[in-house]
Design an enzyme around this catalytic site. Structure first.
Site, PDB file in Angstrom:
ATOM      1  N   ARG A  59       0.836  -1.219   0.000  1.00  0.00           N
ATOM      2  CA  ARG A  59       0.000   0.000   0.000  1.00  0.00           C
ATOM      3  C   ARG A  59       0.863   1.258   0.000  1.00  0.00           C
ATOM      4  O   ARG A  59       0.459   2.316  -0.474  1.00  0.00           O
ATOM      5  CB  ARG A  59      -0.984  -0.007   1.180  1.00  0.00           C
ATOM      6  CG  ARG A  59      -1.833   1.270   1.269  1.00  0.00           C
ATOM      7  CD  ARG A  59      -3.154   1.049   1.986  1.00  0.00           C
ATOM      8  NE  ARG A  59      -2.992   0.482   3.305  1.00  0.00           N
ATOM      9  CZ  ARG A  59      -2.643   1.157   4.398  1.00  0.00           C
ATOM     10  NH1 ARG A  59      -2.408   2.466   4.313  1.00  0.00           N
ATOM     11  NH2 ARG A  59      -2.522   0.554   5.554  1.00  0.00           N
ATOM     12  N   TYR A 112     -16.134  15.497 -15.277  1.00  0.00           N
ATOM     13  CA  TYR A 112     -16.587  14.106 -15.261  1.00  0.00           C
ATOM     14  C   TYR A 112     -17.646  13.934 -14.148  1.00  0.00           C
ATOM     15  O   TYR A 112     -17.436  14.370 -13.015  1.00  0.00           O
ATOM     16  CB  TYR A 112     -15.382  13.190 -15.036  1.00  0.00           C
ATOM     17  CG  TYR A 112     -15.755  11.762 -14.799  1.00  0.00           C
ATOM     18  CD1 TYR A 112     -16.434  11.030 -15.770  1.00  0.00           C
ATOM     19  CD2 TYR A 112     -15.464  11.136 -13.585  1.00  0.00           C
ATOM     20  CE1 TYR A 112     -16.800   9.724 -15.542  1.00  0.00           C
ATOM     21  CE2 TYR A 112     -15.829   9.822 -13.354  1.00  0.00           C
ATOM     22  CZ  TYR A 112     -16.505   9.123 -14.336  1.00  0.00           C
ATOM     23  OH  TYR A 112     -16.882   7.834 -14.106  1.00  0.00           O
ATOM     24  N   ASP A 183      -7.741  17.127 -15.090  1.00  0.00           N
ATOM     25  CA  ASP A 183      -7.989  15.755 -15.531  1.00  0.00           C
ATOM     26  C   ASP A 183      -7.572  15.701 -17.002  1.00  0.00           C
ATOM     27  O   ASP A 183      -8.213  16.299 -17.863  1.00  0.00           O
ATOM     28  CB  ASP A 183      -9.488  15.451 -15.361  1.00  0.00           C
ATOM     29  CG  ASP A 183      -9.847  14.020 -15.760  1.00  0.00           C
ATOM     30  OD1 ASP A 183      -9.141  13.447 -16.619  1.00  0.00           O
ATOM     31  OD2 ASP A 183     -10.848  13.504 -15.238  1.00  0.00           O
ATOM     32  N   LYS A 208      -8.381   4.618 -19.085  1.00  0.00           N
ATOM     33  CA  LYS A 208      -8.700   5.038 -20.449  1.00  0.00           C
ATOM     34  C   LYS A 208      -7.487   4.786 -21.353  1.00  0.00           C
ATOM     35  O   LYS A 208      -7.091   3.659 -21.530  1.00  0.00           O
ATOM     36  CB  LYS A 208      -9.136   6.511 -20.430  1.00  0.00           C
ATOM     37  CG  LYS A 208     -10.202   6.817 -19.378  1.00  0.00           C
ATOM     38  CD  LYS A 208     -11.497   6.066 -19.641  1.00  0.00           C
ATOM     39  CE  LYS A 208     -12.622   6.485 -18.756  1.00  0.00           C
ATOM     40  NZ  LYS A 208     -12.836   5.678 -17.559  1.00  0.00           N
TER      41      LYS A 208
END
Ligand SMILES: Cc1ncc(COP(=O)(O)O)c(C=O)c1O
Length: 388
Positions: A59, A112, A183, A208
């Site tokens: 992590r 978004y 973004d 994406k």
């Protein structure tokens, strides 16, 4: 490094991740492990004191994830990058690292939808206010910025595809001491490198184009060492949206072909957008490449755009008769996709909200994949023959 003019220059950089410790393998290994052990007590205590930077627990740090981060940092021209389990994990960690109750964010309209929902739910409960501005209206932005903590951009914006002058907007944010974020999922670093335009932090849904094969959900932020360190320290370890080693490995693989894929998406989508614009049944095509010029710093266009049909076209029949364009959300993979606006409008932006993200009921969003322009155009023509 050139700014996207020579995609192969990007491609060669994108292979420079291996320090030679992996038996000269051309593909790096996947460190599919949750933890890393210590040789002895002294080794362990030195790591805990921060005297050694080494992986302890995945992590926090994992070598495969780190390879992806370094590769992306290079492509974006960043000093550092940080991988996440999704684009939304990247967006939420980035934003939450910089705000506290009473703060204000300025965001461009039509971000978004789940970023919009994050602002309207968790951040609202935290008493963080969001002012939405038209990304094309620099005067309104200059008025909104004083006193804000974050200027949140997306260019081109989701669905309506408005492209902004990112460099000019970043400059305004800097003048007002506001941290700017963008973004950059749509353009990818191949077509837009916002850090070189003065933006402080770049965010991607790596699900994406970075991944490019629709087999991974991931996110990443990139920026100066200082700004990425703040995300690392303030939110990332505690929100826990860590990128997995296997997903990082898929991203490393996907990014090797990023420049070539982006060029192919651009060529096919541009050609289809232009042909759609010529049709009587189409009212408007929302594609930044159809404007007289692209904003400074945007050096190409990708495969995602939308258009609005004139009244009388049966959009349901159109969608159902397409064979290559599949009905499906997300985008950025090898495959072509269609999303009818009317379908998206069935889901409320938020409970009791009439907000529509600028989506027209007669619009559809296309993602133009890598199947080949002529085959895709034939698919559209055949579906239109039934629908109009
Ligand atoms: C522009 C944009 N940003 C962010 C996201 C969120 O990314 P993810 O689905 O990886 O969380 C998406 C997802 O569709 C998106 O389209």
């Amino acid at each position: 490094m050139s700014n996207g003019s020579d995609p192969f220059e990007f491609a060669s950089l994108a292979t420079a991740h291996d320090d030679g410790n992996y038996a000269e393998a051309v593909v790096p290994p996947i460190f599919q492990t949750s933890l890393f052990t210590f040789s002895d007590y002294d080794d362990m205590i030195a790591s805990y004191r921060g005297e050694k930077v080494r992986p302890i627990y995945t992590r926090g740090l994992n070598p495969t994830v780190r390879m992806f981060e370094e590769m992306l940092a290079k492509l974006e021209g960043a000093e550092d990058a940080l991988g996440f389990a999704s684009g939304m994990a990247a967006i939420s960690s980035a934003v939450l690292a910089f705000v506290e109750p009473g703060d204000r964010i300025v965001a461009v309209k039509h971000v978004y939808p789940d970023a919009f929902r994050l602002f309207g739910t968790i951040l609202k409960r935290m008493k963080v206010e969001v002012t939405y501005v038209d990304g094309r209206d620099e005067e309104a932005i200059a008025k909104a910025l004083p006193g804000a903590k974050i200027f949140y951009m997306e260019s081109p914006t989701s669905w309506v595809m408005e492209a902004h002058d990112v460099g000019a907007l970043a400059k305004l944010a800097k003048q007002h001491g506001v941290v700017s974020m963008i973004d950059n999922s749509w353009a990818s670093p191949v077509f837009q490198r916002p850090l070189t335009l003065g933006v402080d932090l770049v965010i991607h849904s790596a699900s994406k184009y970075l991944g490019g094969h629709s087999d991974v959900v991931a996110g990443v932020v990139a920026g100066s060492k200082e700004i990425v360190a703040r995300v690392k320290a303030e939110s990332y370890p505690y929100l826990g949206g860590k990128l997995s080693p296997f997903d990082a490995w898929l991203l490393i693989r996907g990014m090797r072909t990023l420049p070539i894929r982006m060029k192919a998406h651009e060529t096919a989508a541009m050609s289809i957008a232009k042909r759609l614009q010529e049709l009587d049944v189409v009212e408007t095509v929302c594609h930044p490449g159809l404007a007289n010029r692209l904003p400074t710093g945007l050096n190409g266009t990708s495969g995602l755009f939308s258009f609005i049909f004139r009244e009388g076209v049966d959009i349901r029949a159109f969608a159902d008769h397409l064979k290559l364009f599949k009905l499906g959300v997300s985008w950025g993979g090898h495959e072509s996709l269609i999303v009818p606006g009317e379908v998206v409008l069935q889901q409320k932006a938020q409970p009791n909200s009439a907000h529509t993200f600028g989506i027209h009921a007669r619009s559809v969003r296309l993602h133009v994949g890598l199947e080949g322009t002529e085959a895709l155009w034939r698919d559209i023509e055949e579906a239109l023959a039934v629908a109009s």
